[in-house]
Design an enzyme around this catalytic site. Structure first.
Site, PDB file in Angstrom:
ATOM      1  N   SER A 168    -114.259  -0.445  60.883  1.00  0.00           N
ATOM      2  CA  SER A 168    -114.197   0.948  61.323  1.00  0.00           C
ATOM      3  C   SER A 168    -112.757   1.272  61.693  1.00  0.00           C
ATOM      4  CB  SER A 168    -115.156   1.146  62.501  1.00  0.00           C
ATOM      5  OG  SER A 168    -115.212   2.501  62.850  1.00  0.00           O
ATOM      6  N   HIS A 215    -115.988   2.730  57.675  1.00  0.00           N
ATOM      7  CA  HIS A 215    -116.223   4.068  58.240  1.00  0.00           C
ATOM      8  C   HIS A 215    -115.045   4.975  57.928  1.00  0.00           C
ATOM      9  CE1 HIS A 215    -118.981   2.356  61.630  1.00  0.00           C
ATOM     10  NE2 HIS A 215    -119.541   2.294  60.444  1.00  0.00           N
ATOM     11  N   ASP A 259    -121.690  -0.512  65.313  1.00  0.00           N
ATOM     12  CA  ASP A 259    -122.323  -0.624  63.997  1.00  0.00           C
ATOM     13  C   ASP A 259    -122.042  -2.019  63.435  1.00  0.00           C
ATOM     14  OD1 ASP A 259    -123.677   0.064  61.712  1.00  0.00           O
ATOM     15  OD2 ASP A 259    -121.959   1.089  60.785  1.00  0.00           O
TER      16      ASP A 259
END
Lengths: 281, 231, 199
Positions: free
Chosen positions: C12, C39, C133
């Site tokens: 991310s 992401h 996540d």
């Protein structure tokens, strides 16, 4: 180690449970999800299991078999596809420039929006065709396997909070008017002008189990087949092919491909990056 | 009241003393009153001026009021202008007014009640001004719409260019990032030129010339990059 | 003998630099397929990210289309605004299902489907990031006998994601960013170029 064996077996037990559940749903209700891609399907099944407060997919199977209301909820989970109006504006832009001129040559245009879910795409297409003075001689058949989403689609109401995103999409999609002309605020919803749904027929149709029901000049089936495995995709592509007039236009999702499918030879690209194809045989 | 918001009132009567009386009567409305003495003059006037309402004497020598009205209604440009007939007392209004389908038609019976004449005309003036205001708004809106399109295009150009630059920065490819920013500025300049309607924007106006300042640590995050995008 | 056929990576905040470093350290004859969920915002144009990473890597970097085959030696990128899933039978699937942990692509979605389809033949790698996540996905990979690698939070641009993964799933190896490529190469082996399908 016994514990280890049990834990490692979990996913395999689960995939067996999924297979049995799908078989049960098919035999009891006639809805056939056996050819769906397993990854997304599993997530949706597990989510339903959790929401119902159940411990396993076997328990979900029992619930579904004995309680049609539970089946109805599961069906909704499995059939809703997330979409937005004018999703992928570049696609609609290409449709305006490359498909609209073709449609002008027909006295009457039949469009099939296969797997329409809650109708965002059908309304987008109605708006687009209206702006090209084609809508009066067009009928859009918007079909889905689920009555509940069709009812929602018929209402033509979408969350007001989405309108900013849709307006930007619409403008990028080459929209020629003020997007707000097409709806009125109604509580938390934007209600779309009923003129737009005048020529849309919302009807129940299951791509997996139902047959072709007409011949169309345009078929929109975007981001629907991504939920199917290869062999079900081939089956559905056969159905779409059968339902398309020669030189009719097929639109699929931007990350989908006709290459390497059973029907790759039947189409030529009108715009390959926007996944617009024309049936040539 | 600014001139932009004045409505035209056309008064047609063959007798100058009536015209004078009507002009005085309408004076308090502060609108633009035009007086003519025949149907022919009225039609001529309508060719090059817009009116909110027409007051039309029925009994005139030559072309009478009804014939004048018929011709007014025949022309696309003037068919929707409301007409108020000024008639004699014995006039069978119902029969006479049949057959006028386009636009508002009304009548006033002589001798005229001054208050009624004024308020009736005022209603048509208000309607007209309201319609004009809506039209102006619509024109402004469409101008806004064009601006919005151009702003979106500018936004897309910059977001796209910065995404490329940002990825390059993160990967440590500073030349690539510099090139991407340069291209983005060029593209943004083109769109801004459209937006302003001329070519006066120079990329130097946006970013001072000089040695390119390239961040050496991590690049500033682009809005929307991190996961906190949930609505 | 190599047992790991698929590497799934999730990143991310700060992920691109980390990914670039890992991918640039992998040899041309790397023995497994790689799938990446990074992401990011919705990209205005296609494959900007894949193009950027391709410059860093000796391996071909491709954005995945639905039902693409999983090819050893290739880096398969989740497209912007789609979830990427691994299917049995060696193909990918995409979905437009709602965001998970505010993200699409979601790392959990990729990892959990990879665990189901590849069981002990998958390696999961969690890199830098500022949200949790991937933790659930890495846990599933471990439960199914797969191998879990977490970037040492001390070497991460943002430590929250590796920390969350370690807290929830634990890890088979916690290593510095620079050590990830050599570790993956040991885990997945190398395949003579002639045996690999090259684009």
């Amino acid at each position: 180690m016994t514990a280890d064996w049990t834990v490692r077996g979990t996913a395999d037990v689960e995939s067996l449970e999924i297979a049995l559940l799908l078989e049960a749903v098919y035999q009891a209700y006639g809805y056939d999800f056996r050819g769906y891609s397993r990854g997304s399907l599993r997530r949706r099944l597990v989510r339903r299991m959790e929401v119902e407060g159940l411990k396993s997919l076997s328990a979900l199977q029992e619930c579904v078999l004995h309680d049609p209301a539970c089946m109805k909820r599961l069906l909704l989970d499995l059939s809703v596809n997330v979409s937005s109006m004018f999703r992928d504006p570049s696609f609609y832009l290409a449709f305006r420039t490359k498909v609209v001129p073709l449609l002008r040559t027909y006295p009457f245009v039949r469009v099939w929006n296969a797997g329409c879910s809650t109708g965002e795409e059908a309304y987008s297409m109605a708006i687009l065709l209206r702006e090209h003075d084609l809508y009066d001689r067009t009928r859009i058949y918007a079909t889905d396997m689920n009555q509940t989403v069709l009812d929602q689609a018929r209402a033509g109401a979408f969350p007001l909070g989405k309108m900013q995103e849709y307006t930007s999409n619409y403008i990028r999609a080459g929209g020629t008017r003020a997007f707000s002309e097409y709806y009125v605020a109604n509580g938390r919803n934007a209600r779309f002008d009923s003129v737009l749904s005048d020529n849309i027929v919302f009807a129940e149709h299951n791509l997996v189990t139902d047959r072709s029901f007409n011949e169309f000049h345009v078929i929109l089936c975007r981001n629907v087949m991504i939920y199917f495995d290869r062999s079900l995709q081939d089956h559905v592509l056969g159905l779409l092919h059968e339902s398309l007039t020669t030189l009719g236009v097929l639109a699929i999702g931007l990350k989908e491909s006709l290459e390497f499918t059973s029907h790759a030879d039947c189409y030529e690209a009108l715009d390959s990056s926007q996944r617009l194809y024309r049936r040539v045989r | 009241m600014i001139p932009d918001e004045q409505a035209g009132i056309l008064v047609v009567d063959d007798r100058p003393e009536n015209l004078l009386a009507l002009r005085e009567l309408l004076e308090p409305l502060h609108q633009d009153v035009t007086c003519v003495t025949s149907g022919d003059d009225a039609l001529r006037c309508l060719l090059n001026q817009e009116f909110a309402v027409i007051l039309l004497d029925v009994q005139m020598p030559g072309m009478d009021g009804f014939e004048t009205a018929r011709r007014i209604k025949q022309r696309e440009k003037s068919r929707y202008i409301p007409i108020v007939f000024l008639t004699a007392y014995s006039f069978d209004s119902h029969q006479a007014l049949q057959g006028y389908s386009a636009g508002a038609v009304d009548y006033l019976v002589r001798p005229l009640d001054l208050g009624i004449v004024r308020s009736k005309v005022a209603v048509f003036v208000d309607l007209y001004l309201e319609r004009k205001r809506a039209e102006r708004l619509a024109a402004q809106l469409s101008k806004l719409d064009v601006r919005r399109r151009q702003a979106l295009e500018l936004n897309d150009t910059i977001v796209q260019g910065l995404a490329v630059a940002k990825y390059a920065f993160e990967l440590g490819e500073h030349d690539q990032a510099r090139a991407a920013i340069g291209e983005t500025l060029e593209a943004a300049k083109r769109v801004l030129g459209d937006l302003l309607g001329d070519d006066r924007v120079d990329p130097g106006d946006l970013v001072r010339e000089g040695p390119a300042r390239v961040p050496t640590g991590h690049a500033p995050p682009i809005p929307g990059h991190e996961a906190r995008r949930g609505r | 003998m190599t047992t790991h056929e698929l590497v799934v990576m999730g990143a991310s905040w700060g992920g691109l630099a980390a990914l670039g470093l890992v991918l640039s350290g992998l040899p041309r004859d790397f023995g497994a397929a790689i799938a990446v969920a990074q992401h990011r915002g919705v990209e205005p144009a296609d494959a900007v990210l894949a193009d950027a990473l391709a410059r860093k890597s000796a391996l071909p970097v491709r954005e995945v289309h639905d039902k693409d085959p999983i090819v050893p030696g290739w880096v398969h990128m989740a497209p912007s605004d789609y979830h990427l899933l691994v299917e049995r039978g060696g193909t990918f699937a995409l979905s437009t299902d709602p965001r998970e942990q505010y993200s699409r692509p979601s790392i959990d979605v990729l990892f959990e489907s990879a665990a189901d389809a590849y069981a002990s033949r998958v390696v999961g790698v969690i890199l830098t990031g500022a949200n949790p996540d991937g933790a659930a996905g890495l846990a599933r990979i471990r439960r199914r006998g797969g191998f879990a690698v977490v970037q040492d939070p001390a070497t991460a641009d943002r430590a929250a994601m590796p920390e969350a993964a370690m807290a929830r799933a634990g890890a088979d190896e916690v290593v510095a960013l620079s050590e990830i490529a050599p570790l993956l190469t040991r885990l997945c082996g190398r395949v003579p170029a002639t045996e690999q399908a090259r684009p």
